[in-house]
Write an enzyme that holds these catalytic residues in place. Structure first.
Site, PDB file in Angstrom:
ATOM      1  N   ASP A  21      14.668  19.107 -38.669  1.00 39.01           N
ATOM      2  CA  ASP A  21      13.740  18.971 -37.375  1.00 39.01           C
ATOM      3  C   ASP A  21      13.745  20.212 -36.426  1.00 39.01           C
ATOM      4  OD1 ASP A  21      12.726  17.435 -35.080  1.00 39.01           O
ATOM      5  OD2 ASP A  21      14.664  16.937 -34.410  1.00 39.01           O
ATOM      6  N   GLU A  51      20.402  18.525 -46.839  1.00 35.28           N
ATOM      7  CA  GLU A  51      20.332  17.929 -45.459  1.00 35.28           C
ATOM      8  C   GLU A  51      19.459  16.710 -45.516  1.00 35.28           C
ATOM      9  OE1 GLU A  51      20.801  17.616 -42.407  1.00 35.28           O
ATOM     10  OE2 GLU A  51      20.702  19.436 -41.096  1.00 35.28           O
ATOM     11  N   ASP A  52      19.610  15.694 -44.717  1.00 33.37           N
ATOM     12  CA  ASP A  52      18.627  14.469 -44.728  1.00 33.37           C
ATOM     13  C   ASP A  52      17.169  15.158 -43.998  1.00 33.37           C
ATOM     14  OD1 ASP A  52      19.833  15.099 -42.054  1.00 33.37           O
ATOM     15  OD2 ASP A  52      20.253  12.938 -41.757  1.00 33.37           O
ATOM     16  N   ARG A  91      21.000   3.181 -40.828  1.00 28.31           N
ATOM     17  CA  ARG A  91      21.322   3.816 -42.228  1.00 28.31           C
ATOM     18  C   ARG A  91      21.059   3.117 -43.237  1.00 28.31           C
ATOM     19  NH1 ARG A  91      23.568   8.644 -40.065  1.00 28.31           N
ATOM     20  NH2 ARG A  91      24.733   8.559 -38.237  1.00 28.31           N
ATOM     21  N   PHE A 115      10.237  10.288 -34.538  1.00 31.97           N
ATOM     22  CA  PHE A 115      11.658   9.851 -34.868  1.00 31.97           C
ATOM     23  C   PHE A 115      11.647   8.864 -36.116  1.00 31.97           C
ATOM     24  CE2 PHE A 115      15.508   7.606 -34.408  1.00 31.97           C
ATOM     25  CZ  PHE A 115      16.518   8.639 -34.250  1.00 31.97           C
TER      26      PHE A 115
HETATM   27  P1  5GP Z   1      17.776  19.848 -36.488  1.00 33.48           P
HETATM   28  O1  5GP Z   1      19.297  20.606 -36.161  1.00 33.48           O
HETATM   29  O2  5GP Z   1      17.197  20.273 -37.484  1.00 33.48           O
HETATM   30  O3  5GP Z   1      17.224  19.570 -35.215  1.00 33.48           O
HETATM   31  O4  5GP Z   1      18.405  18.303 -36.689  1.00 33.48           O
HETATM   32  C1  5GP Z   1      19.086  18.156 -37.670  1.00 33.48           C
HETATM   33  C2  5GP Z   1      19.932  16.663 -37.651  1.00 33.48           C
HETATM   34  O5  5GP Z   1      19.444  15.961 -36.556  1.00 33.48           O
HETATM   35  C3  5GP Z   1      19.404  15.988 -38.795  1.00 33.48           C
HETATM   36  O6  5GP Z   1      20.420  16.060 -39.929  1.00 33.48           O
HETATM   37  C4  5GP Z   1      19.551  14.380 -38.295  1.00 33.48           C
HETATM   38  O7  5GP Z   1      20.974  14.178 -38.459  1.00 33.48           O
HETATM   39  C5  5GP Z   1      19.248  14.868 -37.098  1.00 33.48           C
HETATM   40  N1  5GP Z   1      17.783  14.251 -36.857  1.00 33.48           N
HETATM   41  C6  5GP Z   1      16.689  15.151 -36.717  1.00 33.48           C
HETATM   42  N2  5GP Z   1      15.551  14.234 -36.735  1.00 33.48           N
HETATM   43  C7  5GP Z   1      15.657  13.086 -36.852  1.00 33.48           C
HETATM   44  C8  5GP Z   1      15.104  11.735 -36.856  1.00 33.48           C
HETATM   45  O8  5GP Z   1      13.731  11.827 -36.863  1.00 33.48           O
HETATM   46  N3  5GP Z   1      15.513  10.754 -37.068  1.00 33.48           N
HETATM   47  C9  5GP Z   1      17.093  10.740 -37.058  1.00 33.48           C
HETATM   48  N4  5GP Z   1      17.435   9.524 -37.105  1.00 33.48           N
HETATM   49  N5  5GP Z   1      17.781  11.814 -37.182  1.00 33.48           N
HETATM   50  C10 5GP Z   1      16.969  12.991 -36.973  1.00 33.48           C
END
Ligand code: 5GP
Length: 185
Positions: free
Chosen positions: A111, A107-108, A173, A160
């Site tokens: 969140d 995962e990147d 990106r 963010f």
């Molecule tokens: P989650 O499901 O854990 O809330 O978020 C997962 C996905 O949301 C990440 O893989 C990413 O693509 C996007 N995401 C979450 N936080 C950020 C952020 O701070 N910046 C960006 N660009 N994408 C985010």
């Protein structure tokens, strides 16, 4: 966009460099070394990188591995703009055969954790020997699920971020560093 800038403006949003390309590269090497330590060439993991955001991290990470691995890019989506929609779409058709294999999910950023909380339980039925998660970034204040994250690059504040694969509405990106939002106007 110039990929070495210290600050970036996208629409009305100002972003400032938070993790430099060098700091990221060092961390990717540390994560790669840990993973090399945990797996062998006899029984290498299948690596599943969650798209779109993880494509750059996965590309750098998998080139640290000293075992032969299969890398699969899998599209999942939950974000529009700057807020998680809470709805997670997964392209199950693109999944590799995981039966009797070790699996690493790349995962990147974690969140809310909604993506992994939706995806990880679906792996139980696929016969994987083990499933571990490697995420470059984690926002501990934002996580809403009890997730086991074996490999975590950086814990970051609940702001963010863009760059190194992460986008703002499709932009940013290709930035080599990771940038954190500083102002909305
Ligand atoms: P989650 O499901 O854990 O809330 O978020 C997962 C996905 O949301 C990440 O893989 C990413 O693509 C996007 N995401 C979450 N936080 C950020 C952020 O701070 N910046 C960006 N660009 N994408 C985010």
């Amino acid at each position: 966009i110039i990929t070495t800038m210290k600050s970036v403006k996208l629409d009305e949003h100002q972003f400032q460099e938070y993790l430099s390309a060098e700091v990221i590269a060092d961390k990717v090497a540390v994560l790669g070394a840990k993973i090399n330590n945990d797996y062998t060439s006899n029984d290498p993991p299948i690596v599943i990188a969650l798209l779109n955001g993880a494509f750059i991290f996965a590309a750098d990470l998998c080139r640290q591995f000293d075992f032969e691995c299969q890398l699969q890019l899998l599209r999942v989506s939950s974000y529009k703009g700057m807020e998680s929609t809470g709805k997670v779409k997964i392209d199950h058709d693109a999944e590799p055969d995981m039966n009797n294999r070790h699996v690493i999910i790349v995962e990147d950023i974690v969140d809310t954790g909604n993506t992994l909380a939706a995806y990880l339980p679906t792996l139980k039925a696929k016969g994987a020997k083990s499933v571990k998660v490697c995420t470059l970034l984690l926002k501990p204040e934002a996580v809403q699920h009890d997730l086991e994250l074996e490999y975590v690059g950086f814990e970051i504040p609940n702001k963010f971020v863009i760059g190194y694969g992460l986008d703002y509405n499709g932009r940013g990106r290709n930035l080599g560093a990771i940038y954190s939002i500083v102002a909305n106007k």
